[in-house]
Design an enzyme around this catalytic site. Structure first.
Site, PDB file in Angstrom:
ATOM      1  N   LYS A 148      -6.336  -6.940  -1.532  1.00 22.23           N
ATOM      2  CA  LYS A 148      -6.729  -8.320  -1.845  1.00 22.23           C
ATOM      3  C   LYS A 148      -6.574  -8.614  -3.335  1.00 22.23           C
ATOM      4  O   LYS A 148      -6.330  -9.752  -3.727  1.00 22.23           O
ATOM      5  CB  LYS A 148      -8.169  -8.566  -1.374  1.00 22.23           C
ATOM      6  CG  LYS A 148      -8.304  -8.559   0.159  1.00 22.23           C
ATOM      7  CD  LYS A 148      -7.554  -9.735   0.746  1.00 22.23           C
ATOM      8  CE  LYS A 148      -7.524  -9.747   2.256  1.00 22.23           C
ATOM      9  NZ  LYS A 148      -6.839 -10.911   2.814  1.00 22.23           N
ATOM     10  N   TYR A 191      -8.708  -2.014   1.232  1.00 22.14           N
ATOM     11  CA  TYR A 191      -8.778  -3.464   1.463  1.00 22.14           C
ATOM     12  C   TYR A 191      -8.902  -4.223   0.144  1.00 22.14           C
ATOM     13  O   TYR A 191      -8.189  -5.199  -0.097  1.00 22.14           O
ATOM     14  CB  TYR A 191      -9.968  -3.759   2.377  1.00 22.14           C
ATOM     15  CG  TYR A 191     -10.212  -5.221   2.655  1.00 22.14           C
ATOM     16  CD1 TYR A 191      -9.359  -5.932   3.503  1.00 22.14           C
ATOM     17  CD2 TYR A 191     -11.297  -5.892   2.093  1.00 22.14           C
ATOM     18  CE1 TYR A 191      -9.582  -7.281   3.772  1.00 22.14           C
ATOM     19  CE2 TYR A 191     -11.526  -7.234   2.364  1.00 22.14           C
ATOM     20  CZ  TYR A 191     -10.674  -7.920   3.209  1.00 22.14           C
ATOM     21  OH  TYR A 191     -10.898  -9.253   3.470  1.00 22.14           O
TER      22      TYR A 191
HETATM   23  P1  NAI Z   1     -10.194 -12.109  11.531  1.00 16.38           P
HETATM   24  O1  NAI Z   1     -10.032 -10.646  11.707  1.00 16.38           O
HETATM   25  O2  NAI Z   1     -11.191 -12.836  12.381  1.00 16.38           O
HETATM   26  O3  NAI Z   1      -8.783 -12.839  11.658  1.00 16.38           O
HETATM   27  C1  NAI Z   1      -7.614 -12.327  11.076  1.00 16.38           C
HETATM   28  C2  NAI Z   1      -6.436 -12.861  11.839  1.00 16.38           C
HETATM   29  O4  NAI Z   1      -5.235 -12.288  11.315  1.00 16.38           O
HETATM   30  C3  NAI Z   1      -6.500 -12.487  13.330  1.00 16.38           C
HETATM   31  O5  NAI Z   1      -6.211 -13.623  14.103  1.00 16.38           O
HETATM   32  C4  NAI Z   1      -5.393 -11.443  13.463  1.00 16.38           C
HETATM   33  O6  NAI Z   1      -4.792 -11.433  14.740  1.00 16.38           O
HETATM   34  C5  NAI Z   1      -4.419 -11.913  12.397  1.00 16.38           C
HETATM   35  N1  NAI Z   1      -3.465 -10.870  12.024  1.00 16.38           N
HETATM   36  C6  NAI Z   1      -3.766  -9.586  11.685  1.00 16.38           C
HETATM   37  N2  NAI Z   1      -2.622  -8.911  11.472  1.00 16.38           N
HETATM   38  C7  NAI Z   1      -1.594  -9.783  11.678  1.00 16.38           C
HETATM   39  C8  NAI Z   1      -0.185  -9.676  11.612  1.00 16.38           C
HETATM   40  N3  NAI Z   1       0.412  -8.520  11.288  1.00 16.38           N
HETATM   41  N4  NAI Z   1       0.564 -10.777  11.887  1.00 16.38           N
HETATM   42  C9  NAI Z   1      -0.029 -11.954  12.213  1.00 16.38           C
HETATM   43  N5  NAI Z   1      -1.363 -12.112  12.292  1.00 16.38           N
HETATM   44  C10 NAI Z   1      -2.137 -11.034  12.035  1.00 16.38           C
HETATM   45  O7  NAI Z   1     -10.501 -12.326   9.973  1.00 16.38           O
HETATM   46  P2  NAI Z   1     -11.264 -13.491   9.199  1.00 16.38           P
HETATM   47  O8  NAI Z   1     -12.624 -13.020   8.908  1.00 16.38           O
HETATM   48  O9  NAI Z   1     -11.047 -14.794   9.858  1.00 16.38           O
HETATM   49  O10 NAI Z   1     -10.470 -13.443   7.813  1.00 16.38           O
HETATM   50  C11 NAI Z   1      -9.319 -14.232   7.543  1.00 16.38           C
HETATM   51  C12 NAI Z   1      -8.791 -13.874   6.156  1.00 16.38           C
HETATM   52  O11 NAI Z   1      -9.834 -14.039   5.201  1.00 16.38           O
HETATM   53  C13 NAI Z   1      -8.358 -12.418   6.056  1.00 16.38           C
HETATM   54  O12 NAI Z   1      -7.237 -12.320   5.214  1.00 16.38           O
HETATM   55  C14 NAI Z   1      -9.569 -11.740   5.425  1.00 16.38           C
HETATM   56  O13 NAI Z   1      -9.191 -10.583   4.745  1.00 16.38           O
HETATM   57  C15 NAI Z   1     -10.061 -12.832   4.512  1.00 16.38           C
HETATM   58  N6  NAI Z   1     -11.475 -12.696   4.173  1.00 16.38           N
HETATM   59  C16 NAI Z   1     -12.466 -12.721   5.123  1.00 16.38           C
HETATM   60  C17 NAI Z   1     -13.800 -12.596   4.765  1.00 16.38           C
HETATM   61  C18 NAI Z   1     -14.917 -12.640   5.745  1.00 16.38           C
HETATM   62  O14 NAI Z   1     -16.069 -12.463   5.334  1.00 16.38           O
HETATM   63  N7  NAI Z   1     -14.685 -12.865   7.021  1.00 16.38           N
HETATM   64  C19 NAI Z   1     -14.165 -12.419   3.356  1.00 16.38           C
HETATM   65  C20 NAI Z   1     -13.075 -12.425   2.438  1.00 16.38           C
HETATM   66  C21 NAI Z   1     -11.777 -12.547   2.847  1.00 16.38           C
END
Ligand code: NAI
Length: 248
Positions: A160, A156
């Site tokens: 990133k 991961y």
């Molecule tokens: P989440 O898991 O709640 O949401 C991720 C979204 O991406 C989901 O709606 C999922 O369906 C969608 N997704 C996954 N694969 C996909 C694909 N192939 N095509 C289209 N959509 C797809 O994650 P969250 O926590 O909202 O994170 C959002 C972004 O922020 C991510 O890129 C994550 O890596 C990043 N992030 C999150 C952190 C956290 O603490 N929650 C910290 C640092 C970065």
């Protein structure tokens, strides 16, 4: 300030978490928001309902970001119907956490296909209309672990970190065409992605965070709104850290 009236935005993975908050925040400032979702149409509709509650407008669009052809078709369709694409937020991402010695090839492939290739295909598809308009805003969701590292997140964090390289390269490649490309690197944010962590692990992360708490999705969305706005016109190739001081 930060008005987005008349702009069209595409947010990948907009059906929940940070993506949903970004959709609502962009729409509340006047952007027409296309809420991309991978499979959960009901959740995408919930995001749309929140957009409308905030006085905004948008639509949902299903596609898998790792499918280059599906991405291209979706962006072509948006531009055909709405006439433009001003803002792309590459938010869709997955985390398949594992110690190095247990990582399987398919975990590496899936993570990079979604987090890195997915963002790259979306950038590629969006760049055409943005170049034509001589204006565009691309924001990639990286992570604090891209810069700090984190045990159990080799794949991961590498994915990133790759997004930061992509961001900086595209910023240089398309600055002359009026397109800015930046990354937002969130710290520990309260979402479905982090809710499964054991309470002890959560407390340990919070203990390393100078602001002494998890961040909210709205706090990440505010950074995205800034980078998407006209006011950020002299900001490109940057990593905006929204992490409570966890990594400085
Ligand atoms: P989440 O898991 O709640 O949401 C991720 C979204 O991406 C989901 O709606 C999922 O369906 C969608 N997704 C996954 N694969 C996909 C694909 N192939 N095509 C289209 N959509 C797809 O994650 P969250 O926590 O909202 O994170 C959002 C972004 O922020 C991510 O890129 C994550 O890596 C990043 N992030 C999150 C952190 C956290 O603490 N929650 C910290 C640092 C970065």
């Amino acid at each position: 300030m930060f008005k987005l009236d008349g702009k069209v935005a595409l947010v990948t993975g907009g059906s929940r978490g940070i993506g949903r908050a970004v959709c609502v925040a962009l729409a509340a400032r006047g952007a027409y928001v296309v809420v991309n979702f991978a499979g959960n149409a009901q959740a995408a509709d919930d995001t749309l309902a929140r957009i409308r509650d905030a006085g905004g407008d948008g639509e949902s669009k299903q596609f898998d970001v790792s499918d280059a052809q599906a991405v291209d078709d979706a962006v072509t369709d948006i531009v055909k119907r709405r006439g433009r694409l001003d803002i792309l937020v590459n938010n869709a991402g997955i985390a398949l956490d594992q110690l190095l010695i247990r990582i399987k090839p398919e975990e590496l492939e899936k993570t990079f296909a979604t987090n890195v290739a997915g963002s790259l295909w979306c950038c590629k598809a969006a760049m055409r209309p943005m170049m034509k308009a001589k204006r565009g805003r691309i924001i990639n969701l990286s992570s604090v672990v891209a810069e700090s590292g984190n045990p159990g997140q080799a794949v991961y964090s590498a994915s990133k970190a790759a997004l930061i390289g992509l961001t900086k390269t595209l910023a240089r490649e398309y600055a002359s065409r009026g397109v800015t490309v930046n990354a937002v690197a969130p710290g520990f944010i309260e979402t479905d992605m982090t809710s499964g962590l054991p309470e002890q692990a959560k407390q340990a992360i919070v203990a390393q965070t100078p602001l002494g708490r998890q961040g909210t999705v709205e706090e990440v969305a505010a950074a995205v709104v800034f980078l998407a706005s006209d006011e950020a016109s002299y900001v490109t190739g940057q990593v905006l850290r929204v992490n409570g001081g966890m990594y400085v």
